[in-house]
Design a protein around this motif. Structure first.
Motif, PDB file in Angstrom:
ATOM      1  N   ASP A  47     -23.459  25.790  12.257  1.00  0.00           N
ATOM      2  CA  ASP A  47     -23.323  25.800  13.881  1.00  0.00           C
ATOM      3  C   ASP A  47     -24.486  26.475  14.479  1.00  0.00           C
ATOM      4  N   MET A  48     -25.171  27.208  13.813  1.00  0.00           N
ATOM      5  CA  MET A  48     -26.590  27.777  14.512  1.00  0.00           C
ATOM      6  C   MET A  48     -27.942  27.103  13.778  1.00  0.00           C
ATOM      7  N   PHE A  83     -28.765  26.581  20.007  1.00  0.00           N
ATOM      8  CA  PHE A  83     -27.175  26.185  19.867  1.00  0.00           C
ATOM      9  C   PHE A  83     -27.176  25.028  21.015  1.00  0.00           C
ATOM     10  N   LYS A 143     -21.381  23.969  21.074  1.00  0.00           N
ATOM     11  CA  LYS A 143     -21.276  25.012  20.131  1.00  0.00           C
ATOM     12  C   LYS A 143     -21.316  26.535  20.687  1.00  0.00           C
ATOM     13  N   VAL A 162     -18.680  29.466  19.647  1.00  0.00           N
ATOM     14  CA  VAL A 162     -19.200  30.597  19.254  1.00  0.00           C
ATOM     15  C   VAL A 162     -18.622  31.875  19.999  1.00  0.00           C
ATOM     16  N   ALA A 204     -23.148  32.021  14.137  1.00  0.00           N
ATOM     17  CA  ALA A 204     -22.266  31.411  14.736  1.00  0.00           C
ATOM     18  C   ALA A 204     -20.827  31.712  14.347  1.00  0.00           C
TER      19      ALA A 204
END
Length: 339
Positions: free
Chosen positions: A198-199, A221, A225, A229, A324
């Motif tokens: 996710d990063m 990001f 997202k 996070v 993340a």
């Protein structure tokens, strides 16, 4: 089984250069909508590594207060060297051997640990403790370096982004020894691989970061997202912190000092609220240093220790989450570090 005690007997830190004001960034266009996002509200100041300065340079500077306090013979006793560097100077080689050469030491164990992110200092504490307890090694030096604020976030295409003013550069080091003194009471490290993707780290195009061409590399990001996070961070740090508290028999609200990574003001508020701690027991270096990533915990620890605000014998709880949300860690220490 009774564990061999391991102590965090000292911490020290280094911030490069003069403070960089937010005005450096406001000269460039920024997305006001993104800048208002709680994740990207800028600190008042931060430090930037110089173009010719390396992560090894920063570690060397950070170690000097330890040498002054413990004597030149300290370095000859280091058996274990663990490092974490946010942006390796050489992507093929780790920093550990070069740090050992620069410090004139020859540790038995040298490891460069790239995962752990903002929680890397806790991660290295746990790893160093394991090595000290299971081998003949007696002294460990751990070093974490954040060095991408002045390199990545000042690039011409990046410095106008909403997140550019938030990071700062710095380095923190810790000295661990086998034995009593300032015992590490407990550690908790958790990996969440489901969040590892996710990063992003990209050139905002098809070019790989090592390929020639246009497009400047940056951590990225999406807005969706960012929301995820933020929710994870609010949950993960109290979870690992309270897990440690439960095992050492202390309520979160009875912790003397909570030291976390320093990503933004809202995270800091939410974390001490979750532990039912007053703000004054949760030191905040965000406005003077920005988000120091892995260096946030040791720099804040060193700041508080030098100011005399960490009482010997008090319980200091360290906690952070990384990237993340793919990693989180916490550690409790019965404080007794040198100052």
């Amino acid at each position: 089984m009774t564990l061999v005690p391991v102590s965090l007997v000292d911490v020290a830190s280094y911030l490069p250069g003069e403070p960089v004001p937010t005005e450096y960034f406001t000269r460039f266009a920024r997305s006001e909508r993104m800048a208002k996002n709680v994740m990207f509200r800028a600190p008042k100041g931060r430090h930037h590594i110089g173009r010719e300065q390396t992560a090894v340079d920063m570690v060397e500077r950070a170690v000097q207060p330890l040498v002054r306090r413990h004597g030149a013979q300290l370095l000859s006793r280091v058996d274990v060297l663990l490092t974490h560097t946010q942006l390796p100077d050489n992507p093929v080689l780790g920093a550990g051997p070069e740090i050992a050469r620069r410090l004139g030491i020859r540790p038995t164990h040298v490891y460069d640990v790239h995962n752990g992110g903002c929680a890397a200092f806790v991660h290295l504490m746990a790893l160093a403790s394991m090595i000290l307890r299971t081998t003949s090694a007696r002294t460990a030096l751990i070093a974490v370096t954040q060095n991408c604020a002045g390199t990545v976030f000042t690039q011409t295409d990046i410095r106008n982004l909403a997140q550019a003013p938030v990071p700062g550069d710095g380095c923190g080091v810790g000295l661990l020894v086998k034995g009593e003194g300032a015992p590490i009471l407990d550690t908790e490290c958790r990996t969440y691989p489901e969040f590892a993707g996710d990063m992003g780290f990209s050139t905002h195009g098809t070019r790989k970061y090592w390929e020639p061409g246009e497009g400047q590399v940056c951590v990225s990001f999406t807005e969706s997202k960012i929301t995820k996070v933020f929710a994870r961070g609010n949950r993960l740090v109290p979870e690992v912190a309270l897990a440690v508290c439960e095992r050492i028999g202390v309520k979160g609200r009875d912790i003397d000092t909570l030291v976390t990574n320093q990503p933004n003001r809202l995270f800091l508020r939410n974390w001490h609220d979750a532990l039912e701690l007053p703000a004054e027991r949760h030191p905040d270096t965000f406005d003077t240093c920005g988000n120091l990533f892995a260096a946030g915990i040791p720099v804040t620890l060193d700041t508080e220790n030098r100011a005399g605000r960490l009482r010997n014998g008090s319980v200091v709880l360290l906690a952070a989450f990384a990237h993340a949300g793919d990693f989180a860690g916490a550690a409790a220490v019965r404080w007794g570090a040198a100052a």
